[in-house]
Motif scaffolding. Structure first.
Motif, PDB file in Angstrom:
ATOM      1  N   HIS A  74      37.640  77.014  27.275  1.00  0.00           N
ATOM      2  CA  HIS A  74      38.715  76.034  27.150  1.00  0.00           C
ATOM      3  C   HIS A  74      38.272  74.783  26.390  1.00  0.00           C
ATOM      4  N   PHE A  75      36.990  74.489  26.422  1.00  0.00           N
ATOM      5  CA  PHE A  75      36.480  73.401  25.581  1.00  0.00           C
ATOM      6  C   PHE A  75      36.689  73.772  24.107  1.00  0.00           C
ATOM      7  N   ILE A  76      36.317  75.001  23.757  1.00  0.00           N
ATOM      8  CA  ILE A  76      36.461  75.449  22.368  1.00  0.00           C
ATOM      9  C   ILE A  76      37.925  75.437  21.943  1.00  0.00           C
ATOM     10  N   SER A  77      38.801  75.991  22.779  1.00  0.00           N
ATOM     11  CA  SER A  77      40.209  76.062  22.375  1.00  0.00           C
ATOM     12  C   SER A  77      40.834  74.673  22.303  1.00  0.00           C
ATOM     13  N   THR A  78      40.418  73.768  23.222  1.00  0.00           N
ATOM     14  CA  THR A  78      40.957  72.401  23.187  1.00  0.00           C
ATOM     15  C   THR A  78      40.485  71.672  21.932  1.00  0.00           C
ATOM     16  N   CYS A  79      39.216  71.858  21.568  1.00  0.00           N
ATOM     17  CA  CYS A  79      38.709  71.235  20.343  1.00  0.00           C
ATOM     18  C   CYS A  79      39.480  71.731  19.119  1.00  0.00           C
ATOM     19  N   TYR A  80      39.700  73.017  19.041  1.00  0.00           N
ATOM     20  CA  TYR A  80      40.450  73.570  17.904  1.00  0.00           C
ATOM     21  C   TYR A  80      41.855  72.980  17.822  1.00  0.00           C
ATOM     22  N   THR A  81      42.516  72.903  18.974  1.00  0.00           N
ATOM     23  CA  THR A  81      43.875  72.356  18.998  1.00  0.00           C
ATOM     24  C   THR A  81      43.887  70.907  18.523  1.00  0.00           C
ATOM     25  N   ARG A  82      42.934  70.114  19.055  1.00  0.00           N
ATOM     26  CA  ARG A  82      42.897  68.695  18.688  1.00  0.00           C
ATOM     27  C   ARG A  82      42.542  68.527  17.207  1.00  0.00           C
ATOM     28  N   MET A 118      32.772  68.368  44.992  1.00  0.00           N
ATOM     29  CA  MET A 118      31.952  69.103  44.039  1.00  0.00           C
ATOM     30  C   MET A 118      32.753  70.235  43.400  1.00  0.00           C
ATOM     31  N   THR A 119      33.552  70.893  44.228  1.00  0.00           N
ATOM     32  CA  THR A 119      34.385  71.961  43.697  1.00  0.00           C
ATOM     33  C   THR A 119      35.308  71.409  42.625  1.00  0.00           C
ATOM     34  N   SER A 165      39.365  72.263  34.341  1.00  0.00           N
ATOM     35  CA  SER A 165      40.604  71.620  34.781  1.00  0.00           C
ATOM     36  C   SER A 165      41.855  72.410  34.401  1.00  0.00           C
ATOM     37  N   ARG A 166      41.707  73.443  33.590  1.00  0.00           N
ATOM     38  CA  ARG A 166      42.868  74.259  33.231  1.00  0.00           C
ATOM     39  C   ARG A 166      43.359  75.057  34.433  1.00  0.00           C
ATOM     40  N   ALA A 167      44.665  75.085  34.583  1.00  0.00           N
ATOM     41  CA  ALA A 167      45.257  75.813  35.703  1.00  0.00           C
ATOM     42  C   ALA A 167      44.829  77.278  35.643  1.00  0.00           C
ATOM     43  N   ASN A 168      44.523  77.837  36.805  1.00  0.00           N
ATOM     44  CA  ASN A 168      44.193  79.259  36.936  1.00  0.00           C
ATOM     45  C   ASN A 168      42.939  79.675  36.174  1.00  0.00           C
ATOM     46  N   CYS A 169      42.073  78.717  35.832  1.00  0.00           N
ATOM     47  CA  CYS A 169      40.866  79.125  35.119  1.00  0.00           C
ATOM     48  C   CYS A 169      39.737  79.390  36.103  1.00  0.00           C
ATOM     49  N   GLU A 188      38.530  64.919  30.894  1.00  0.00           N
ATOM     50  CA  GLU A 188      38.965  66.202  31.435  1.00  0.00           C
ATOM     51  C   GLU A 188      37.838  67.211  31.293  1.00  0.00           C
ATOM     52  N   ALA A 189      37.564  67.946  32.380  1.00  0.00           N
ATOM     53  CA  ALA A 189      36.461  68.903  32.359  1.00  0.00           C
ATOM     54  C   ALA A 189      36.954  70.289  31.950  1.00  0.00           C
ATOM     55  N   PHE A 190      36.178  70.942  31.082  1.00  0.00           N
ATOM     56  CA  PHE A 190      36.578  72.268  30.605  1.00  0.00           C
ATOM     57  C   PHE A 190      35.421  73.255  30.692  1.00  0.00           C
ATOM     58  N   CYS A 191      35.774  74.508  30.918  1.00  0.00           N
ATOM     59  CA  CYS A 191      34.787  75.574  30.767  1.00  0.00           C
ATOM     60  C   CYS A 191      34.532  75.748  29.269  1.00  0.00           C
ATOM     61  N   ARG A 192      33.570  76.595  28.921  1.00  0.00           N
ATOM     62  CA  ARG A 192      33.229  76.746  27.504  1.00  0.00           C
ATOM     63  C   ARG A 192      34.420  77.220  26.668  1.00  0.00           C
TER      64      ARG A 192
END
Ligand SMILES: [Zn+2]
Length: 215
Positions: free
Chosen positions: A42-50, A14-15, A21-25, A36-40
């Motif tokens: 990192h989801f936003i930043s990953t979407c922007y990058t993609r 569960m943890t 999934s980002r290191a040190n997040c 890949e699972a992201f917090c809000r």
């Protein structure tokens, strides 16, 4: 059923699935992209990058049949997740909300181009004209690729992404306002820029239905 006597493996799993999934997040998961699972954040930043990456490919070399599928999948996933977060997020601040709406809008624009923008290899003589304050320039050049919404054009001048320029056809003198959407990094002697028309239907006068069928 999990065995209540060995809670470790369950809580361990569960943890793993609940944390970004980002290191040190370590933030709680808000959405996933490509498994890949992201917090809000990192989801936003990953979407922007993609979205930026796809925009560069789309206005530059063009999206090929091989990456169109993954782009579609990305558009679907990121739109649905951004929408869910935006609706569910009671603790969203205005900036995050604006970012999520921007992601949804950008993804839908990307999708529109996937559906409706066949491109055609065509050499059409044009003049590019920039009226940038303090740095106006003009260049007689030619297109490499054209699409309904813009073109890939050879350009020696340092056009900046986001800058607006005029594109003038050498044959008809027709003029259109366009935005520089992409520029190949400088240092290349065959520099090209991707331009998108600000408001124009069929500047090139091509039968796009026929172009689409010929693909
Ligand atoms: Zn995170």
């Amino acid at each position: 059923m999990p065995n209540p006597d060995v809670p470790y493996s369950l809580s361990h799993n569960m943890t793993r699935t609940e944390k970004c999934s980002r290191a040190n997040c370590g933030q709680a998961v808000a959405a996933s992209l490509d498994g890949e699972a992201f917090c809000r954040e990192h989801f936003i930043s990953t979407c922007y990058t993609r979205l930026d990456q796809y925009e560069e490919i789309r206005t530059g070399p063009g999206l090929s049949a091989t990456n169109t599928d993954s782009v579609r999948r990305f558009i679907h996933e990121c739109t649905r997740s951004a929408d869910e977060i935006e609706h569910a997020g009671l603790d969203l601040d205005n900036l995050d909300r604006a970012k999520l709406l921007h992601i949804i809008l950008s993804a839908s624009e990307l999708g529109r181009h996937l559906r409706r923008s066949p491109r055609k290899v065509a050499t059409i003589a044009v003049r590019l004209s920039s009226e940038r304050l303090g740095g106006a320039w003009e260049e007689d050049t030619e297109t490499v690729l054209v699409s309904r919404y813009g073109a890939l054009v050879r350009c020696k001048h340092p056009a900046k992404s986001g800058e607006t320029i005029h594109v003038i056809r050498a044959d008809t003198g027709e003029k259109v306002l366009a935005r520089v959407a992409w520029q190949r990094p400088s240092g290349n002697d065959d520099t090209r820029i991707g331009v998108e028309f600000v408001a124009c239907e069929n500047f090139w006068g091509l039968d796009w239905g026929a172009v689409e069928e010929a693909r």
